[in-house]
Design an enzyme around this catalytic site. Structure first.
Site, short mmCIF file in Angstrom:
data_model
loop_
_atom_site.label_atom_id
_atom_site.label_comp_id
_atom_site.label_asym_id
_atom_site.label_seq_id
_atom_site.Cartn_x
_atom_site.Cartn_y
_atom_site.Cartn_z
N ASN A 37 8.51 20.13 12.65
CA ASN A 37 9.84 20.49 13.13
C ASN A 37 10.95 19.75 12.38
OD1 ASN A 37 11.69 21.79 14.75
ND2 ASN A 37 11.13 20.74 16.64
N ARG A 147 6.57 18.88 34.00
CA ARG A 147 7.35 17.77 33.45
C ARG A 147 8.78 17.92 33.93
NH1 ARG A 147 9.15 16.64 27.16
NH2 ARG A 147 10.89 17.97 27.80
N TYR A 159 18.27 14.67 25.62
CA TYR A 159 17.00 15.33 25.33
C TYR A 159 16.40 16.04 26.56
CZ TYR A 159 12.08 16.09 24.84
OH TYR A 159 10.85 16.68 24.86
N ASP A 220 9.06 12.41 30.23
CA ASP A 220 9.06 12.00 28.82
C ASP A 220 10.23 11.05 28.56
OD1 ASP A 220 8.86 11.80 26.08
OD2 ASP A 220 8.63 13.95 25.73
N HIS A 222 10.77 9.73 25.64
CA HIS A 222 11.19 10.08 24.28
C HIS A 222 11.62 8.87 23.45
CE1 HIS A 222 12.26 13.49 21.54
NE2 HIS A 222 11.28 14.02 22.23
N GLU A 246 5.63 9.41 29.44
CA GLU A 246 5.33 9.65 28.02
C GLU A 246 6.29 8.91 27.10
OE1 GLU A 246 5.39 13.83 27.32
OE2 GLU A 246 5.78 13.63 25.18
N GLU A 272 2.76 11.75 20.25
CA GLU A 272 3.04 13.06 19.65
C GLU A 272 3.54 12.92 18.22
OE1 GLU A 272 5.96 14.46 22.50
OE2 GLU A 272 7.56 14.20 21.05
N ARG A 293 -1.37 11.87 22.98
CA ARG A 293 -0.47 13.01 22.88
C ARG A 293 -0.61 13.81 21.58
NH1 ARG A 293 1.77 16.14 25.29
NH2 ARG A 293 3.96 15.99 24.74
N HIS A 322 0.02 17.60 22.50
CA HIS A 322 1.40 18.06 22.34
C HIS A 322 1.41 19.59 22.19
CE1 HIS A 322 5.35 17.38 19.88
NE2 HIS A 322 5.61 17.42 21.17
N ASP A 326 7.39 24.08 18.94
CA ASP A 326 7.22 23.88 17.49
C ASP A 326 5.76 23.79 17.07
OD1 ASP A 326 8.43 21.35 18.91
OD2 ASP A 326 7.33 20.46 17.26
N GLU A 349 0.05 20.45 27.23
CA GLU A 349 1.46 20.86 27.31
C GLU A 349 1.55 22.32 26.85
OE1 GLU A 349 4.03 18.83 24.54
OE2 GLU A 349 5.77 19.09 25.83
N TRP A 412 15.98 8.89 19.16
CA TRP A 412 16.27 10.13 19.86
C TRP A 412 15.04 10.62 20.62
CZ3 TRP A 412 14.10 15.04 19.33
CH2 TRP A 412 14.68 15.99 20.21
O1 EZ4 Z 1 10.75 16.46 21.06
O2 EZ4 Z 1 8.42 18.84 19.88
O3 EZ4 Z 1 6.88 16.25 24.71
N1 EZ4 Z 1 7.49 16.95 23.99
C1 EZ4 Z 1 8.43 16.56 23.13
C2 EZ4 Z 1 9.02 17.62 22.26
C3 EZ4 Z 1 9.50 17.05 20.93
C4 EZ4 Z 1 9.60 18.14 19.91
C5 EZ4 Z 1 9.87 17.55 18.53
O4 EZ4 Z 1 9.63 18.50 17.55
O5 EZ4 Z 1 8.78 15.40 23.13
O6 EZ4 Z 1 10.09 18.27 22.90
CO CO Z 2 7.28 14.21 24.12
#
Ligand code: EZ4
Ligand code: CO
Length: 412
Positions: A37, A147, A159, A220, A222, A246, A272, A293, A322, A326, A349, A412
């Site tokens: 991605n 989630r 996010y 998540d 992130h 996560e 992931e 993941r 994951h 994407d 997922e 991010w």
């Molecule tokens: O941000 O797949 O758990 N899922 C995620 C996704 C990721 C994207 C990044 O390409 O964290 O939404």
């Molecule tokens: Co994630």
């Protein structure tokens, strides 16, 4: 027996996908997902400029040998571009082997260990009302695990919230249920960890109260927290019995998870953005996580992820592959076959792809009673309609990035 052609196909029906298509002398075809991605064309070049020539004339039956050859002969090891490219070749070879054997791939991997794969979807909302509506909508679509991502008061755009508006001044068009946006530049989101840590537990308290104790809930983080902040969040979420928390820290520092683990019994999922077993070596050996993941797509294919998950199984650590949009239908099919076969499957997922994507990739998986099943077609069970794919040329798209209120770039 050998590989006659190797084509790299880029298509952008609802989003960008990179697919490797191998064809043998006998005319058997195999598909692999090479989508990374926001950096799609780097993998295209890796394959077209450096790998395709190495594949032509190779015996397609020797999957392990091809994996080792691509990994070791590159000399430069690991990394998302390399491992996505190797994954695409590996999955395409497994597709060919299973088609040649006349079996769905999961049969070659040892057969089914379960009836289907428990899958979770992404509910989100800017406020509680939207979050509740989104959870109900997912339950109506058949999801039995969910989630939950929530807006945070004071933050404009963060996010995981499907209903976020695009930030002012950004020209990209937001995809429906995923963070990447088409456009020439990445968009900016804002972040404040203290506001987030204060707000998230209140949302999970309300969700548990509304939906009861049975529904498996995931969240998540992130990669945005320091270890001690992640420990705080894990602890404050304990009363709401999460299935997992996560990516609580940017986990390239594996030792960070020790600190988190000392403070909370909330189960942890990570990886992931990892791409090899070696990224997990310490956190698996020290039992610092509960779920892996990694996607088949980003972690060297079936051959490598199977080894990683077998290592994890010794420590009662399970899969949580994951599966955002994407990961293409080819990558999702690979995940379903592997998940059906292994003993230590945890959860999958699953975000639905768009209607145009389902036209480009003809799929044979089923989704019933909250369970995914890859179907009984020989191979992966996915075919690419090349004419349909040609209608949708690549479009520049990026994942967003974060800045704190003082302008500092943040994870991010
Ligand atoms: O941000 O797949 O758990 N899922 C995620 C996704 C990721 C994207 C990044 O390409 O964290 O939404
Ligand atoms: Co994630």
């Amino acid at each position: 027996m050998s590989i006659r052609s190797a084509e790299v196909i880029v298509t952008s029906p609802d989003r960008n996908f990179v697919t490797l298509k191998l064809t043998t002398d006998d005319g058997v075809t195999g598909l692999g997902d090479a989508t990374l991605n926001g950096r799609e064309l780097a993998v295209v070049s890796y394959l077209r400029d450096h790998v395709v020539a190495l594949l032509l004339g190779r015996d397609e039956r020797n999957i392990e040998d091809t994996w080792q050859f691509l990994y070791r002969s590159a000399y430069w090891r690991r990394g998302p571009v390399t491992m996505a490219a190797i994954a695409a070749v590996d999955v395409a070879l497994w597709d060919i082997k299973a088609k040649t054997a006349g079996m769905p791939l999961y049969q070659l991997l040892g057969g089914a260990s379960r009836r289907g794969l428990l899958a979770y979807g992404h509910a989100s909302g800017r406020d509680l009302e939207e979050v509740f509506d989104s959870i109900r909508a997912h339950q109506e679509q058949g999801y039995r695990a969910i989630r939950v991502q929530t807006g945070v008061p004071g933050l404009h755009s963060i996010y995981g919230i499907a209903s976020n508006e695009t930030s002012p001044g950004n020209v990209g068009v937001r995809y429906d249920h995923e963070p990447a946006q088409r456009g020439a530049l990445p968009t900016q989101e804002d972040w404040d960890t203290r506001r987030y840590l204060r707000h998230v537990p209140t949302v999970f308290e309300a969700v548990r109260h509304e939906f009861g104790p049975e529904l498996p809930l995931l969240h998540d983080g992130h990669h945005r927290m320091t270890p001690i902040q992640a420990a705080q969040l894990g602890k404050s979420l304990e009363p709401y019995d999460l299935f997992w928390l996560e990516d609580c820290t940017p986990a390239e520092n594996q030792e960070a998870l020790r600190l988190v683990r000392q403070h909370t019994t909330t189960p942890l999922a990570i990886g992931e953005i990892f791409n090899t077993l070696w990224d997990y070596q310490q956190i698996i050996r020290e039992q610092l996580i509960d779920y892996v993941r990694s996607a088949v797509t980003h972690t060297g294919g079936i051959t490598h992820l199977k080894k990683l998950l077998e290592y994890a199984a010794q420590y009662q650590i399970k899969s949580g592959m994951h599966g955002p949009t994407d990961v293409s239908p080819v990558g999702m099919a690979a995940a379903m076959h592997l998940g059906l076969a292994i003993h230590n499957f945890g959860i999958q997922e699953y975000m639905k792809h768009g209607a145009r994507t389902d036209q480009v990739f003809r799929q044979s998986f089923t989704w019933r009673d909250g369970l995914l099943h890859p179907g009984e077609e020989p191979g992966l069970g996915v075919e690419l309609d090349v004419d349909e794919a040609r209608k949708y040329p690549y479009e520049s798209a990026y994942l967003p990035f974060n800045r704190l209120s003082d302008g500092t770039v943040h994870d991010w």
